[in-house]
Motif scaffolding. Structure first.
Motif, PDB file in Angstrom:
ATOM      1  N   PRO A   7     -19.803 -24.463  -9.573  1.00  0.00           N
ATOM      2  CA  PRO A   7     -19.137 -23.484  -8.823  1.00  0.00           C
ATOM      3  C   PRO A   7     -20.041 -22.590  -7.971  1.00  0.00           C
ATOM      4  CG  PRO A   7     -18.615 -23.845 -11.326  1.00  0.00           C
ATOM      5  CD  PRO A   7     -19.745 -24.419 -11.136  1.00  0.00           C
ATOM      6  N   LEU A   8     -19.650 -22.239  -7.142  1.00  0.00           N
ATOM      7  CA  LEU A   8     -20.157 -21.187  -5.987  1.00  0.00           C
ATOM      8  C   LEU A   8     -19.564 -19.871  -5.853  1.00  0.00           C
ATOM      9  CD1 LEU A   8     -21.036 -23.723  -3.188  1.00  0.00           C
ATOM     10  CD2 LEU A   8     -22.595 -23.162  -5.058  1.00  0.00           C
ATOM     11  N   ASN A   9     -20.193 -18.838  -5.588  1.00  0.00           N
ATOM     12  CA  ASN A   9     -19.451 -17.665  -5.438  1.00  0.00           C
ATOM     13  C   ASN A   9     -19.288 -17.465  -3.886  1.00  0.00           C
ATOM     14  OD1 ASN A   9     -19.891 -16.686  -8.226  1.00  0.00           O
ATOM     15  ND2 ASN A   9     -22.043 -16.065  -7.637  1.00  0.00           N
ATOM     16  N   ILE A  10     -18.295 -17.436  -3.519  1.00  0.00           N
ATOM     17  CA  ILE A  10     -17.667 -17.274  -2.090  1.00  0.00           C
ATOM     18  C   ILE A  10     -17.026 -15.947  -1.770  1.00  0.00           C
ATOM     19  CG2 ILE A  10     -16.231 -18.663  -0.426  1.00  0.00           C
ATOM     20  CD1 ILE A  10     -16.651 -21.110  -2.255  1.00  0.00           C
ATOM     21  N   ALA A  11     -17.438 -15.366  -0.626  1.00  0.00           N
ATOM     22  CA  ALA A  11     -16.632 -14.199  -0.070  1.00  0.00           C
ATOM     23  C   ALA A  11     -15.754 -14.708   1.189  1.00  0.00           C
ATOM     24  CB  ALA A  11     -17.675 -13.265   0.093  1.00  0.00           C
ATOM     25  N   VAL A  12     -14.624 -13.909   1.154  1.00  0.00           N
ATOM     26  CA  VAL A  12     -13.489 -14.469   2.340  1.00  0.00           C
ATOM     27  C   VAL A  12     -13.462 -13.070   2.905  1.00  0.00           C
ATOM     28  CG1 VAL A  12     -11.213 -14.993   2.815  1.00  0.00           C
ATOM     29  CG2 VAL A  12     -12.531 -16.261   0.900  1.00  0.00           C
ATOM     30  N   LEU A  13     -13.678 -13.293   4.446  1.00  0.00           N
ATOM     31  CA  LEU A  13     -13.331 -11.901   5.283  1.00  0.00           C
ATOM     32  C   LEU A  13     -12.485 -12.415   6.328  1.00  0.00           C
ATOM     33  CD1 LEU A  13     -14.026  -9.167   6.442  1.00  0.00           C
ATOM     34  CD2 LEU A  13     -15.876 -10.549   7.867  1.00  0.00           C
ATOM     35  N   THR A  14     -11.346 -11.589   6.450  1.00  0.00           N
ATOM     36  CA  THR A  14     -10.187 -11.658   7.414  1.00  0.00           C
ATOM     37  C   THR A  14     -10.607 -10.893   8.504  1.00  0.00           C
ATOM     38  OG1 THR A  14      -8.691 -12.337   5.832  1.00  0.00           O
ATOM     39  CG2 THR A  14      -7.760 -11.711   7.921  1.00  0.00           C
ATOM     40  N   ILE A  15     -10.537 -11.236   9.767  1.00  0.00           N
ATOM     41  CA  ILE A  15     -10.629 -10.343  10.961  1.00  0.00           C
ATOM     42  C   ILE A  15      -9.383 -10.372  11.683  1.00  0.00           C
ATOM     43  CG2 ILE A  15     -11.714 -10.114  13.260  1.00  0.00           C
ATOM     44  CD1 ILE A  15     -13.581 -10.351  10.768  1.00  0.00           C
ATOM     45  N   SER A  16      -8.760  -9.110  11.524  1.00  0.00           N
ATOM     46  CA  SER A  16      -7.288  -8.780  12.249  1.00  0.00           C
ATOM     47  C   SER A  16      -7.017  -7.521  12.494  1.00  0.00           C
ATOM     48  CB  SER A  16      -6.312  -9.264  11.236  1.00  0.00           C
ATOM     49  OG  SER A  16      -5.127  -8.994  11.752  1.00  0.00           O
ATOM     50  N   ASP A  24      -1.995 -11.113   4.327  1.00  0.00           N
ATOM     51  CA  ASP A  24      -2.782 -11.904   4.873  1.00  0.00           C
ATOM     52  C   ASP A  24      -2.690 -13.436   4.483  1.00  0.00           C
ATOM     53  OD1 ASP A  24      -5.046 -13.015   5.903  1.00  0.00           O
ATOM     54  OD2 ASP A  24      -6.762 -12.068   4.520  1.00  0.00           O
ATOM     55  N   LYS A  25      -1.957 -14.157   4.947  1.00  0.00           N
ATOM     56  CA  LYS A  25      -1.718 -15.502   4.441  1.00  0.00           C
ATOM     57  C   LYS A  25      -3.014 -16.456   4.455  1.00  0.00           C
ATOM     58  CE  LYS A  25       3.175 -15.268   5.445  1.00  0.00           C
ATOM     59  NZ  LYS A  25       4.443 -15.731   6.055  1.00  0.00           N
ATOM     60  N   SER A  26      -3.694 -16.437   5.635  1.00  0.00           N
ATOM     61  CA  SER A  26      -4.898 -17.094   5.816  1.00  0.00           C
ATOM     62  C   SER A  26      -5.815 -17.064   4.615  1.00  0.00           C
ATOM     63  CB  SER A  26      -5.454 -17.027   7.221  1.00  0.00           C
ATOM     64  OG  SER A  26      -4.561 -17.668   7.924  1.00  0.00           O
ATOM     65  N   GLY A  27      -6.102 -15.644   4.618  1.00  0.00           N
ATOM     66  CA  GLY A  27      -7.005 -15.421   3.459  1.00  0.00           C
ATOM     67  C   GLY A  27      -6.537 -15.680   2.001  1.00  0.00           C
ATOM     68  N   PHE A 131     -18.969 -19.718   7.386  1.00  0.00           N
ATOM     69  CA  PHE A 131     -17.997 -20.524   8.425  1.00  0.00           C
ATOM     70  C   PHE A 131     -17.179 -19.535   9.058  1.00  0.00           C
ATOM     71  CE2 PHE A 131     -19.116 -23.464   5.012  1.00  0.00           C
ATOM     72  CZ  PHE A 131     -19.580 -24.718   5.672  1.00  0.00           C
ATOM     73  N   CYS A 132     -17.104 -19.655  10.362  1.00  0.00           N
ATOM     74  CA  CYS A 132     -15.872 -18.971  11.035  1.00  0.00           C
ATOM     75  C   CYS A 132     -14.865 -19.649  11.670  1.00  0.00           C
ATOM     76  CB  CYS A 132     -16.683 -18.021  12.183  1.00  0.00           C
ATOM     77  SG  CYS A 132     -18.107 -17.215  11.779  1.00  0.00           S
ATOM     78  N   LEU A 133     -13.561 -19.278  10.773  1.00  0.00           N
ATOM     79  CA  LEU A 133     -12.327 -20.238  11.269  1.00  0.00           C
ATOM     80  C   LEU A 133     -11.382 -19.547  12.057  1.00  0.00           C
ATOM     81  CD1 LEU A 133     -12.082 -21.307   7.635  1.00  0.00           C
ATOM     82  CD2 LEU A 133     -13.334 -22.267   9.298  1.00  0.00           C
ATOM     83  N   PRO A 134     -10.562 -20.217  12.719  1.00  0.00           N
ATOM     84  CA  PRO A 134      -9.391 -19.662  13.319  1.00  0.00           C
ATOM     85  C   PRO A 134      -8.343 -18.952  12.298  1.00  0.00           C
ATOM     86  CG  PRO A 134      -9.624 -21.784  14.171  1.00  0.00           C
ATOM     87  CD  PRO A 134     -10.678 -21.671  13.050  1.00  0.00           C
ATOM     88  N   GLY A 135      -7.758 -17.918  12.989  1.00  0.00           N
ATOM     89  CA  GLY A 135      -6.934 -17.148  11.982  1.00  0.00           C
ATOM     90  C   GLY A 135      -5.538 -17.812  11.522  1.00  0.00           C
ATOM     91  N   SER A 136      -5.291 -18.889  11.829  1.00  0.00           N
ATOM     92  CA  SER A 136      -3.985 -19.745  11.495  1.00  0.00           C
ATOM     93  C   SER A 136      -4.144 -20.185  10.053  1.00  0.00           C
ATOM     94  CB  SER A 136      -3.250 -20.584  12.517  1.00  0.00           C
ATOM     95  OG  SER A 136      -4.278 -21.734  12.368  1.00  0.00           O
ATOM     96  N   THR A 137      -3.207 -20.073   9.162  1.00  0.00           N
ATOM     97  CA  THR A 137      -3.427 -20.690   8.053  1.00  0.00           C
ATOM     98  C   THR A 137      -3.503 -22.334   8.130  1.00  0.00           C
ATOM     99  OG1 THR A 137      -1.883 -19.090   7.058  1.00  0.00           O
ATOM    100  CG2 THR A 137      -2.328 -20.987   5.617  1.00  0.00           C
ATOM    101  N   GLY A 138      -2.969 -22.935   9.149  1.00  0.00           N
ATOM    102  CA  GLY A 138      -2.994 -24.237   9.196  1.00  0.00           C
ATOM    103  C   GLY A 138      -4.352 -24.550   9.572  1.00  0.00           C
ATOM    104  N   ARG A 141      -6.594 -24.460   6.514  1.00  0.00           N
ATOM    105  CA  ARG A 141      -6.351 -25.765   5.722  1.00  0.00           C
ATOM    106  C   ARG A 141      -7.219 -26.784   6.226  1.00  0.00           C
ATOM    107  NH1 ARG A 141      -1.492 -25.332   5.799  1.00  0.00           N
ATOM    108  NH2 ARG A 141      -1.015 -24.232   4.033  1.00  0.00           N
ATOM    109  N   THR A 142      -6.984 -26.933   7.353  1.00  0.00           N
ATOM    110  CA  THR A 142      -7.746 -28.143   8.203  1.00  0.00           C
ATOM    111  C   THR A 142      -9.150 -27.949   7.844  1.00  0.00           C
ATOM    112  OG1 THR A 142      -6.126 -28.561   9.891  1.00  0.00           O
ATOM    113  CG2 THR A 142      -8.203 -29.266  10.133  1.00  0.00           C
ATOM    114  N   ALA A 143      -9.685 -26.864   8.151  1.00  0.00           N
ATOM    115  CA  ALA A 143     -11.271 -26.594   7.943  1.00  0.00           C
ATOM    116  C   ALA A 143     -11.551 -26.964   6.488  1.00  0.00           C
ATOM    117  CB  ALA A 143     -11.580 -25.310   8.598  1.00  0.00           C
ATOM    118  N   TRP A 144     -10.734 -26.240   5.426  1.00  0.00           N
ATOM    119  CA  TRP A 144     -11.168 -26.425   4.240  1.00  0.00           C
ATOM    120  C   TRP A 144     -11.118 -27.866   3.502  1.00  0.00           C
ATOM    121  CZ3 TRP A 144     -13.754 -23.987   0.381  1.00  0.00           C
ATOM    122  CH2 TRP A 144     -13.643 -24.494  -0.831  1.00  0.00           C
ATOM    123  N   GLU A 145      -9.773 -28.311   3.750  1.00  0.00           N
ATOM    124  CA  GLU A 145      -9.406 -29.716   3.231  1.00  0.00           C
ATOM    125  C   GLU A 145     -10.369 -30.754   3.777  1.00  0.00           C
ATOM    126  OE1 GLU A 145      -5.554 -30.321   3.326  1.00  0.00           O
ATOM    127  OE2 GLU A 145      -4.813 -28.734   1.946  1.00  0.00           O
TER     128      GLU A 145
END
Length: 168
Positions: A7-16, A24-27, A131-138, A141-145
């Protein structure tokens, strides 16, 4: 996906400029996705699309030896306020050039040529992968999965990022 062996320690940042942590559905998706495989959500934040606010939060996380990875959602498009690549890439010690290329290749199958408007980027800073991802949940999901989850799994072969994050 099965549980990760390391397991890793991961931080999540939403830019909006419009969302809050409460909507924040994407976060929320990223939090659920990473914890569902056994990683720990170490920290989470939301900041306006301002390069200095972004750099302040991410710099703090990069300096924290307990954080292995940072997932950023939002601010990668082409509007005048989208500034995540400019804000964060200057913090990289090394870019992961293939991430943006692979993300757009996979995304093309889902959204066609609109994928050229994604400025998804990734890199390493102080033994932390970002990792800098687009803001859409889709897009998250694509990037993560299809990319990130396997690269943050110590058992994924032939290679993954985990050894660069925990041996440092």
């Amino acid at each position: 996906m099965s549980a990760v062996s390391q397991p890793l320690n991961i931080a999540v940042l939403t830019i909006s400029d419009t969302r809050t942590l409460e909507n924040d559905k994407s976060g929320d998706y990223l939090k659920e996705a990473l914890t569902s495989v056994g990683h720990k959500l170490y920290d989470r934040d939301l900041v306006k699309d301002d390069i200095y606010q972004q750099r302040a939060v991410v710099s703090k996380w990069i300096a924290d030896k307990n954080i292995h990875a940072v997932l950023i959602t939002g601010g990668t498009g082409f509007t005048h306020r989208d500034s995540t690549p400019e804000a964060i890439s200057v913090l990289f010690d090394k870019e992961v050039d293939g991430f943006g290329e692979l993300f757009r290749q996979i995304s093309y199958e889902e959204i066609g040529t609109s994928t050229i408007q994604s400025r998804a980027v990734a890199g390493f800073a102080n033994n932390t992968v970002i990792f800098c991802l687009p803001g859409s949940t889709g897009a998250c999901r694509t990037a993560w999965e299809k990319i990130i989850s396997s690269q943050l799994d110590a058992d994924f072969r032939p290679c993954n990022f985990v050894k660069h994050l925990v041996e440092a």
